[in-house]
Design a protein around this motif. Structure first.
Motif, PDB file in Angstrom:
ATOM      1  N   UNK A  69       0.850  -1.190   0.000  1.00  0.00           N
ATOM      2  CA  UNK A  69       0.000   0.000   0.000  1.00  0.00           C
ATOM      3  C   UNK A  69       0.886   1.240   0.000  1.00  0.00           C
ATOM      4  N   UNK A  70       0.549   2.218  -0.846  1.00  0.00           N
ATOM      5  CA  UNK A  70       1.302   3.466  -0.927  1.00  0.00           C
ATOM      6  C   UNK A  70       0.412   4.634  -0.516  1.00  0.00           C
ATOM      7  N   UNK A  71       1.000   5.577   0.206  1.00  0.00           N
ATOM      8  CA  UNK A  71       0.291   6.793   0.601  1.00  0.00           C
ATOM      9  C   UNK A  71       0.456   7.828  -0.505  1.00  0.00           C
ATOM     10  N   UNK A  72      -0.669   8.252  -1.080  1.00  0.00           N
ATOM     11  CA  UNK A  72      -0.643   9.247  -2.149  1.00  0.00           C
ATOM     12  C   UNK A  72      -0.634  10.659  -1.589  1.00  0.00           C
ATOM     13  N   UNK A  84       6.706  12.874  -6.985  1.00  0.00           N
ATOM     14  CA  UNK A  84       6.071  13.110  -5.689  1.00  0.00           C
ATOM     15  C   UNK A  84       5.562  11.823  -5.070  1.00  0.00           C
ATOM     16  N   UNK A  85       5.432  10.758  -5.867  1.00  0.00           N
ATOM     17  CA  UNK A  85       4.902   9.489  -5.372  1.00  0.00           C
ATOM     18  C   UNK A  85       5.958   8.387  -5.503  1.00  0.00           C
ATOM     19  N   UNK A  86       5.893   7.382  -4.622  1.00  0.00           N
ATOM     20  CA  UNK A  86       6.865   6.282  -4.690  1.00  0.00           C
ATOM     21  C   UNK A  86       6.473   5.202  -5.683  1.00  0.00           C
ATOM     22  N   UNK A  87       5.404   5.431  -6.473  1.00  0.00           N
ATOM     23  CA  UNK A  87       4.901   4.419  -7.382  1.00  0.00           C
ATOM     24  C   UNK A  87       4.681   5.012  -8.771  1.00  0.00           C
ATOM     25  N   UNK A  88       4.554   4.128  -9.766  1.00  0.00           N
ATOM     26  CA  UNK A  88       4.124   4.504 -11.104  1.00  0.00           C
ATOM     27  C   UNK A  88       3.018   3.545 -11.524  1.00  0.00           C
ATOM     28  N   UNK A  89       2.197   3.996 -12.464  1.00  0.00           N
ATOM     29  CA  UNK A  89       1.152   3.124 -13.003  1.00  0.00           C
ATOM     30  C   UNK A  89       1.499   2.802 -14.448  1.00  0.00           C
ATOM     31  N   UNK A  90       1.542   1.527 -14.754  1.00  0.00           N
ATOM     32  CA  UNK A  90       1.945   1.087 -16.091  1.00  0.00           C
ATOM     33  C   UNK A  90       0.738   0.539 -16.856  1.00  0.00           C
ATOM     34  N   UNK A  91       0.540   1.074 -18.068  1.00  0.00           N
ATOM     35  CA  UNK A  91      -0.521   0.619 -18.965  1.00  0.00           C
ATOM     36  C   UNK A  91       0.111  -0.262 -20.037  1.00  0.00           C
ATOM     37  N   UNK A  92      -0.446  -1.442 -20.230  1.00  0.00           N
ATOM     38  CA  UNK A  92       0.095  -2.378 -21.213  1.00  0.00           C
ATOM     39  C   UNK A  92      -0.925  -2.575 -22.333  1.00  0.00           C
ATOM     40  N   UNK A  93      -0.536  -2.178 -23.549  1.00  0.00           N
ATOM     41  CA  UNK A  93      -1.408  -2.288 -24.711  1.00  0.00           C
ATOM     42  C   UNK A  93      -0.857  -3.330 -25.685  1.00  0.00           C
ATOM     43  N   UNK A  94      -1.756  -3.949 -26.446  1.00  0.00           N
ATOM     44  CA  UNK A  94      -1.334  -4.866 -27.517  1.00  0.00           C
ATOM     45  C   UNK A  94      -2.058  -4.461 -28.796  1.00  0.00           C
ATOM     46  N   UNK A  95      -1.375  -4.558 -29.957  1.00  0.00           N
ATOM     47  CA  UNK A  95      -2.011  -4.181 -31.226  1.00  0.00           C
ATOM     48  C   UNK A  95      -2.895  -5.316 -31.736  1.00  0.00           C
ATOM     49  N   UNK A  96      -4.138  -4.999 -32.083  1.00  0.00           N
ATOM     50  CA  UNK A  96      -5.028  -6.015 -32.634  1.00  0.00           C
ATOM     51  C   UNK A  96      -5.520  -5.641 -34.026  1.00  0.00           C
ATOM     52  N   UNK A  97      -5.249  -4.400 -34.443  1.00  0.00           N
ATOM     53  CA  UNK A  97      -5.595  -3.949 -35.792  1.00  0.00           C
ATOM     54  C   UNK A  97      -4.724  -2.741 -36.108  1.00  0.00           C
TER      55      UNK A  97
END
Length: 257
Positions: free
Chosen positions: A71-74, A169-182
């Motif tokens: 858990x991270x404090x934002x 400012x935060x100890x975390x990052x959010x990663x979005x993972x995309x895949x090509x389908x067209x």
């Protein structure tokens, strides 16, 4: 009886209770969270040293070669100084604060919640927990929608411990993972990973990792050796909104050959 009630209150039985009521539970990073904290007195008079709110999220970190949820404090927000609550009394304390711009969005398994706390001497401190939904800000939403329009779909979203070079400012990052389908990148890319950071109302930095699909023996060796990934750092602003799709497609195209 009073002494007995004080003893019970010291272990949390019959002590003051808190309940946070948010004005709305769906927001975007940078928007204002507002509401009231209701403090209801218990069986004895008690002094509340302070009231505060914390915003938390869950994230994945690696330890001993395994992944665990943490858990991270934002953000931590002080709400009220000391006051006394009498038995059975109800006190309402309004609050408002800005949700940090780098707050993760509630995609995938990511959860965001507001935790309310009160400090009471010689007693168990009461708490309250309220989940909120966080949508992408206008710029981040435009980027994500443009990636969809190019022909990608979202496969996974996770929050992870931020590497040192991306820690803001935060100890975390959010990663979005995309895949090509067209579209133009189908068959050329395995995946596209994206992280937003240093976000503000009119600007956001993006780190993209373009993972090329192996084609031929040389490319295959590159993939095995993890040399087929190109990291791209770029900045988009409000001025890019009208041309966002073409800008992102052009950037990705440079790393598909």
């Amino acid at each position: 009886m009073s002494f007995f009630n004080k003893m019970l209150a010291s272990v949390g039985i019959g002590s003051a209770q808190i309940d946070t009521k948010l004005e709305k539970d769906r927001l975007k990073p940078g928007e204002t969270i507002s509401g009231i904290i209701e403090v209801r007195g218990g069986n004895v008079e008690q002094n509340i040293d302070s009231l505060y709110l914390n915003v938390y999220t869950n994230f994945i970190r690696e330890t001993d070669d395994r992944k665990v949820t943490d858990v991270a404090n934002i953000g931590h927000f002080f709400i009220s100084e000391s006051f006394t609550i009498k038995p059975g009394a109800l006190k309402e304390i309004p609050f408002s604060f800005q949700l940090p711009y780098d707050t993760p969005v509630t995609y995938g398994k990511t959860k965001i919640w507001v935790a309310t706390g009160a400090d009471i001497k010689s007693s168990v401190d009461p708490t309250d927990k309220d989940y909120i939904k966080v949508d992408p800000g206008n710029l981040a939403a435009a980027v994500i929608n443009s990636i969809y329009d190019i022909g990608f779909r979202l496969r996974n979203v996770d929050c992870e411990a931020a590497p040192r070079f991306l820690r803001t400012s935060l100890p975390i990052i959010q990663e979005f993972e995309f895949v090509p389908y067209s579209g133009p990148f189908r068959g050329k890319l395995d995946e596209l990973e994206m992280t937003f950071f240093n976000q503000s109302e009119h600007q956001v930095d993006i780190l993209m990792e373009v993972d090329r699909k192996a084609r031929g023996l040389t490319s295959l060796f590159s993939e095995v050796l993890e040399m087929d990934e190109s990291k791209v750092r770029l900045t988009v602003t409000s001025n890019d909104l009208a041309n966002m799709k073409h800008k992102l497609q052009d950037v990705i195209s440079r790393y598909t050959h």
